[in-house]
Design a protein around this motif. Sequence first.
Motif, PDB file in Angstrom:
ATOM      1  N   GLY A  37       0.776  -1.236   0.000  1.00 15.29           N
ATOM      2  CA  GLY A  37       0.000   0.000   0.000  1.00 15.29           C
ATOM      3  C   GLY A  37       0.806   1.283   0.000  1.00 15.29           C
ATOM      4  O   GLY A  37       0.259   2.344   0.270  1.00 15.29           O
ATOM      5  N   VAL A  38       2.093   1.213  -0.268  1.00 16.49           N
ATOM      6  CA  VAL A  38       2.911   2.426  -0.355  1.00 16.49           C
ATOM      7  C   VAL A  38       3.062   2.815  -1.818  1.00 16.49           C
ATOM      8  O   VAL A  38       2.875   1.993  -2.714  1.00 16.49           O
ATOM      9  N   ARG A  39       3.383   4.051  -2.045  1.00 17.04           N
ATOM     10  CA  ARG A  39       3.537   4.526  -3.417  1.00 17.04           C
ATOM     11  C   ARG A  39       4.684   3.784  -4.101  1.00 17.04           C
ATOM     12  O   ARG A  39       5.800   3.716  -3.581  1.00 17.04           O
ATOM     13  N   ALA A  40       4.389   3.247  -5.268  1.00 16.44           N
ATOM     14  CA  ALA A  40       5.408   2.518  -6.027  1.00 16.44           C
ATOM     15  C   ALA A  40       6.425   3.490  -6.607  1.00 16.44           C
ATOM     16  O   ALA A  40       6.055   4.570  -7.079  1.00 16.44           O
ATOM     17  N   PRO A  41       7.688   3.120  -6.574  1.00 17.34           N
ATOM     18  CA  PRO A  41       8.700   3.983  -7.188  1.00 17.34           C
ATOM     19  C   PRO A  41       8.609   3.952  -8.707  1.00 17.34           C
ATOM     20  O   PRO A  41       8.051   3.021  -9.289  1.00 17.34           O
ATOM     21  N   HIS A  42       9.139   4.974  -9.310  1.00 19.26           N
ATOM     22  CA  HIS A  42       9.143   5.109 -10.758  1.00 19.26           C
ATOM     23  C   HIS A  42      10.578   5.075 -11.279  1.00 19.26           C
ATOM     24  O   HIS A  42      11.516   5.338 -10.521  1.00 19.26           O
ATOM     25  N   LEU A  54      16.644   2.065   1.013  1.00 20.21           N
ATOM     26  CA  LEU A  54      15.534   3.018   1.073  1.00 20.21           C
ATOM     27  C   LEU A  54      15.327   3.591  -0.316  1.00 20.21           C
ATOM     28  O   LEU A  54      16.285   3.778  -1.063  1.00 20.21           O
ATOM     29  N   VAL A  55      14.083   3.888  -0.653  1.00 21.90           N
ATOM     30  CA  VAL A  55      13.792   4.504  -1.946  1.00 21.90           C
ATOM     31  C   VAL A  55      12.924   5.734  -1.719  1.00 21.90           C
ATOM     32  O   VAL A  55      12.029   5.737  -0.865  1.00 21.90           O
ATOM     33  N   TYR A  56      13.212   6.781  -2.445  1.00 23.82           N
ATOM     34  CA  TYR A  56      12.367   7.968  -2.450  1.00 23.82           C
ATOM     35  C   TYR A  56      11.390   7.819  -3.607  1.00 23.82           C
ATOM     36  O   TYR A  56      11.701   8.183  -4.739  1.00 23.82           O
ATOM     37  N   SER A  57      10.220   7.252  -3.331  1.00 17.08           N
ATOM     38  CA  SER A  57       9.203   7.085  -4.366  1.00 17.08           C
ATOM     39  C   SER A  57       8.664   8.450  -4.752  1.00 17.08           C
ATOM     40  O   SER A  57       8.263   9.233  -3.901  1.00 17.08           O
ATOM     41  N   PRO A  67      11.631   8.492   2.751  1.00 17.91           N
ATOM     42  CA  PRO A  67      12.088   7.256   2.117  1.00 17.91           C
ATOM     43  C   PRO A  67      11.291   6.050   2.611  1.00 17.91           C
ATOM     44  O   PRO A  67      10.848   6.000   3.751  1.00 17.91           O
ATOM     45  N   ILE A  68      11.119   5.074   1.718  1.00 25.19           N
ATOM     46  CA  ILE A  68      10.371   3.860   2.011  1.00 25.19           C
ATOM     47  C   ILE A  68      11.359   2.689   1.991  1.00 25.19           C
ATOM     48  O   ILE A  68      12.177   2.582   1.080  1.00 25.19           O
ATOM     49  N   PRO A  69      11.281   1.784   2.993  1.00 25.26           N
ATOM     50  CA  PRO A  69      12.219   0.659   3.028  1.00 25.26           C
ATOM     51  C   PRO A  69      11.931  -0.389   1.953  1.00 25.26           C
ATOM     52  O   PRO A  69      10.772  -0.701   1.669  1.00 25.26           O
ATOM     53  N   VAL A  70      13.001  -0.899   1.368  1.00 23.07           N
ATOM     54  CA  VAL A  70      12.927  -1.983   0.385  1.00 23.07           C
ATOM     55  C   VAL A  70      14.009  -3.003   0.736  1.00 23.07           C
ATOM     56  O   VAL A  70      14.936  -2.700   1.481  1.00 23.07           O
TER      57      VAL A  70
END
Length: 113
Positions: A23-28, A73-76, A99-102
């Motif tokens: 449910g988090v914003r997918a990275p591009h 971490l990714v900045y989606s 940032p969102i953990p991956v």
Amino acid sequence: AAFITHERQRDAVVTRFRMDNKGVRAPHPGDPLMDARGRVVGTVTSCSIDSDGYSLGQAYIKLSHADEGTPLLVYSGAASARSIKPLGDLAIGDRVVVPIPVTVLSRFPTQKK
């Protein structure tokens, strides 16, 4: 010989990653991947949702961070973050990109039985 020379000089590889949460914003494509210290170690090349509902993608990552299980971490939506104010100008109620953990996965998925 040219291929072997290229492989010896290579410092990054395309590998898979999975968002740690649903449910988090997918990275591009183009969004940066960082290590725990905030150093950019890769770039997202593609992303979609897997059969379990997690965002699963590929990224071009430095070899030092491409091992399976490596947390990153990714900045989606980092491209859209350019319109956000500088940190010193933020006020209560302003929005920032966090940032969102991956987690890095093996390059090739295993077959489900």
